[in-house]
Write a protein that holds these residues in place. Structure first.
Motif, PDB file in Angstrom:
ATOM      1  N   LEU A 123       0.833  -1.217   0.000  1.00 16.99           N
ATOM      2  CA  LEU A 123       0.000   0.000   0.000  1.00 16.99           C
ATOM      3  C   LEU A 123       0.862   1.259   0.000  1.00 16.99           C
ATOM      4  O   LEU A 123       0.488   2.264  -0.595  1.00 16.99           O
ATOM      5  CB  LEU A 123      -0.957  -0.006   1.193  1.00 16.99           C
ATOM      6  N   ASP A 124       2.016   1.196   0.649  1.00 17.53           N
ATOM      7  CA  ASP A 124       2.928   2.336   0.648  1.00 17.53           C
ATOM      8  C   ASP A 124       3.454   2.593  -0.772  1.00 17.53           C
ATOM      9  O   ASP A 124       3.623   3.741  -1.176  1.00 17.53           O
ATOM     10  CB  ASP A 124       4.096   2.068   1.605  1.00 17.53           C
ATOM     11  N   ARG A 125       3.695   1.528  -1.527  1.00 18.18           N
ATOM     12  CA  ARG A 125       4.174   1.657  -2.910  1.00 18.18           C
ATOM     13  C   ARG A 125       3.085   2.161  -3.845  1.00 18.18           C
ATOM     14  O   ARG A 125       3.375   2.593  -4.949  1.00 18.18           O
ATOM     15  CB  ARG A 125       4.667   0.303  -3.427  1.00 18.18           C
ATOM     16  N   HIS A 126       1.833   2.038  -3.430  1.00 21.10           N
ATOM     17  CA  HIS A 126       0.691   2.436  -4.261  1.00 21.10           C
ATOM     18  C   HIS A 126      -0.201   3.386  -3.455  1.00 21.10           C
ATOM     19  O   HIS A 126      -1.255   2.985  -2.961  1.00 21.10           O
ATOM     20  CB  HIS A 126      -0.108   1.201  -4.707  1.00 21.10           C
ATOM     21  N   PRO A 127       0.214   4.642  -3.301  1.00 20.14           N
ATOM     22  CA  PRO A 127      -0.547   5.589  -2.471  1.00 20.14           C
ATOM     23  C   PRO A 127      -1.972   5.814  -2.958  1.00 20.14           C
ATOM     24  O   PRO A 127      -2.831   6.222  -2.176  1.00 20.14           O
ATOM     25  CB  PRO A 127       0.272   6.881  -2.518  1.00 20.14           C
ATOM     26  N   GLU A 128      -2.237   5.524  -4.241  1.00 21.90           N
ATOM     27  CA  GLU A 128      -3.597   5.665  -4.768  1.00 21.90           C
ATOM     28  C   GLU A 128      -4.486   4.518  -4.314  1.00 21.90           C
ATOM     29  O   GLU A 128      -5.692   4.532  -4.539  1.00 21.90           O
ATOM     30  CB  GLU A 128      -3.569   5.747  -6.300  1.00 21.90           C
ATOM     31  N   GLY A 129      -3.880   3.514  -3.673  1.00 22.26           N
ATOM     32  CA  GLY A 129      -4.617   2.371  -3.159  1.00 22.26           C
ATOM     33  C   GLY A 129      -4.616   1.203  -4.132  1.00 22.26           C
ATOM     34  O   GLY A 129      -4.212   1.331  -5.291  1.00 22.26           O
ATOM     35  N   LEU A 130      -5.043   0.067  -3.631  1.00 20.94           N
ATOM     36  CA  LEU A 130      -5.102  -1.159  -4.425  1.00 20.94           C
ATOM     37  C   LEU A 130      -6.407  -1.882  -4.150  1.00 20.94           C
ATOM     38  O   LEU A 130      -6.926  -1.841  -3.031  1.00 20.94           O
ATOM     39  CB  LEU A 130      -3.947  -2.096  -4.055  1.00 20.94           C
ATOM     40  N   LYS A 131      -6.901  -2.565  -5.151  1.00 20.95           N
ATOM     41  CA  LYS A 131      -8.060  -3.433  -4.966  1.00 20.95           C
ATOM     42  C   LYS A 131      -7.591  -4.700  -4.243  1.00 20.95           C
ATOM     43  O   LYS A 131      -6.416  -5.053  -4.294  1.00 20.95           O
ATOM     44  CB  LYS A 131      -8.667  -3.799  -6.319  1.00 20.95           C
ATOM     45  N   MET A 132      -8.510  -5.368  -3.584  1.00 18.77           N
ATOM     46  CA  MET A 132      -8.170  -6.576  -2.841  1.00 18.77           C
ATOM     47  C   MET A 132      -7.540  -7.630  -3.759  1.00 18.77           C
ATOM     48  O   MET A 132      -6.580  -8.287  -3.371  1.00 18.77           O
ATOM     49  CB  MET A 132      -9.419  -7.143  -2.169  1.00 18.77           C
ATOM     50  N   SER A 133      -8.062  -7.761  -4.965  1.00 24.11           N
ATOM     51  CA  SER A 133      -7.509  -8.751  -5.894  1.00 24.11           C
ATOM     52  C   SER A 133      -6.069  -8.411  -6.267  1.00 24.11           C
ATOM     53  O   SER A 133      -5.222  -9.304  -6.419  1.00 24.11           O
ATOM     54  CB  SER A 133      -8.375  -8.844  -7.155  1.00 24.11           C
ATOM     55  N   GLU A 134      -5.767  -7.116  -6.393  1.00 25.32           N
ATOM     56  CA  GLU A 134      -4.394  -6.701  -6.694  1.00 25.32           C
ATOM     57  C   GLU A 134      -3.469  -7.012  -5.513  1.00 25.32           C
ATOM     58  O   GLU A 134      -2.345  -7.479  -5.699  1.00 25.32           O
ATOM     59  CB  GLU A 134      -4.345  -5.204  -7.018  1.00 25.32           C
ATOM     60  N   LEU A 135      -3.963  -6.752  -4.295  1.00 22.45           N
ATOM     61  CA  LEU A 135      -3.175  -7.077  -3.109  1.00 22.45           C
ATOM     62  C   LEU A 135      -2.885  -8.576  -3.050  1.00 22.45           C
ATOM     63  O   LEU A 135      -1.755  -8.985  -2.774  1.00 22.45           O
ATOM     64  CB  LEU A 135      -3.898  -6.635  -1.835  1.00 22.45           C
ATOM     65  N   SER A 136      -3.898  -9.391  -3.305  1.00 23.74           N
ATOM     66  CA  SER A 136      -3.717 -10.851  -3.294  1.00 23.74           C
ATOM     67  C   SER A 136      -2.644 -11.261  -4.287  1.00 23.74           C
ATOM     68  O   SER A 136      -1.759 -12.070  -3.969  1.00 23.74           O
ATOM     69  CB  SER A 136      -5.013 -11.566  -3.663  1.00 23.74           C
ATOM     70  N   ARG A 137      -2.717 -10.714  -5.482  1.00 24.75           N
ATOM     71  CA  ARG A 137      -1.750 -11.055  -6.528  1.00 24.75           C
ATOM     72  C   ARG A 137      -0.341 -10.624  -6.141  1.00 24.75           C
ATOM     73  O   ARG A 137       0.608 -11.395  -6.243  1.00 24.75           O
ATOM     74  CB  ARG A 137      -2.155 -10.410  -7.855  1.00 24.75           C
ATOM     75  N   LEU A 138      -0.195  -9.403  -5.663  1.00 23.66           N
ATOM     76  CA  LEU A 138       1.126  -8.886  -5.301  1.00 23.66           C
ATOM     77  C   LEU A 138       1.733  -9.629  -4.117  1.00 23.66           C
ATOM     78  O   LEU A 138       2.944  -9.846  -4.066  1.00 23.66           O
ATOM     79  CB  LEU A 138       1.044  -7.384  -4.998  1.00 23.66           C
ATOM     80  N   LEU A 139       0.888  -9.997  -3.153  1.00 22.49           N
ATOM     81  CA  LEU A 139       1.371 -10.693  -1.965  1.00 22.49           C
ATOM     82  C   LEU A 139       1.452 -12.205  -2.169  1.00 22.49           C
ATOM     83  O   LEU A 139       1.988 -12.916  -1.326  1.00 22.49           O
ATOM     84  CB  LEU A 139       0.468 -10.385  -0.768  1.00 22.49           C
TER      85      LEU A 139
END
Length: 161
Positions: A59-75
């Motif tokens: 989330l720090d790398r994406h200050p505009e925010g992320l969708k939950m699916s994007e977070l799942s993919r990145l993590l």
């Protein structure tokens, strides 16, 4: 003259296979040792976990925010894992959810001001911990290791899943 099907591979081939296994096990061991140190230090110094730290880092790398699916993919974890972490961080006031006006079923997650402050403190210490953990290698050795790992990553990226 043909080799029987049951013949053992040559010693050179076996040595190369064993060497590849030894490299893989050494990489895994080093990763586990570093990760164990980071987990312990995050828990001790910040009453936090590595998954929480990783989510906040994204989330720090994406200050505009992320969708939950994007977070799942990145993590590289399931949506359920991300939902649980996000719920807990939201309860603590460290992240907030914003409805997506284009998709009522979706929302964007972002750090709050307090979440950013806490993450910044953790990130500064985390960096120093990693520097200390890798202090056993000099500058040239770290550069060489990066070069070799870059080559390995490039090779692995070309392989079919």
């Amino acid at each position: 003259m043909s080799t029987p099907a049951t013949a053992r591979p040559s010693t050179d081939a076996r040595d190369a296979e064993h060497e590849a296994l030894r490299v893989w096990l050494r990489l895994l061991t080093c990763t586990n040792l570093v990760e164990a140190q980071l987990r312990t230090r995050l828990r001790t110094n910040f009453d936090s976990t590595l998954p929480r730290f990783d989510l906040m880092a994204q989330l720090d790398r994406h200050p505009e925010g992320l969708k939950m699916s994007e977070l799942s993919r990145l993590l590289m974890v399931t949506g359920g894992n991300v939902t649980g972490l996000t719920d807990k961080l939201a309860e603590e006031g460290l992240v907030e959810r914003h409805d997506d006006p284009r998709d009522r079923r979706s929302f964007t997650v972002m750090l709050t001001a307090e979440g950013r402050r806490q993450f910044d403190r953790m990130a500064r210490e985390h960096e120093q911990w990693v520097v200390g953990l890798l202090a056993g290698l000099d500058h040239a050795e770290k550069r060489q290791m990066l070069k070799l790992l870059d080559r390995l990553k490039a090779h692995l990226s070309t392989m079919p899943a």
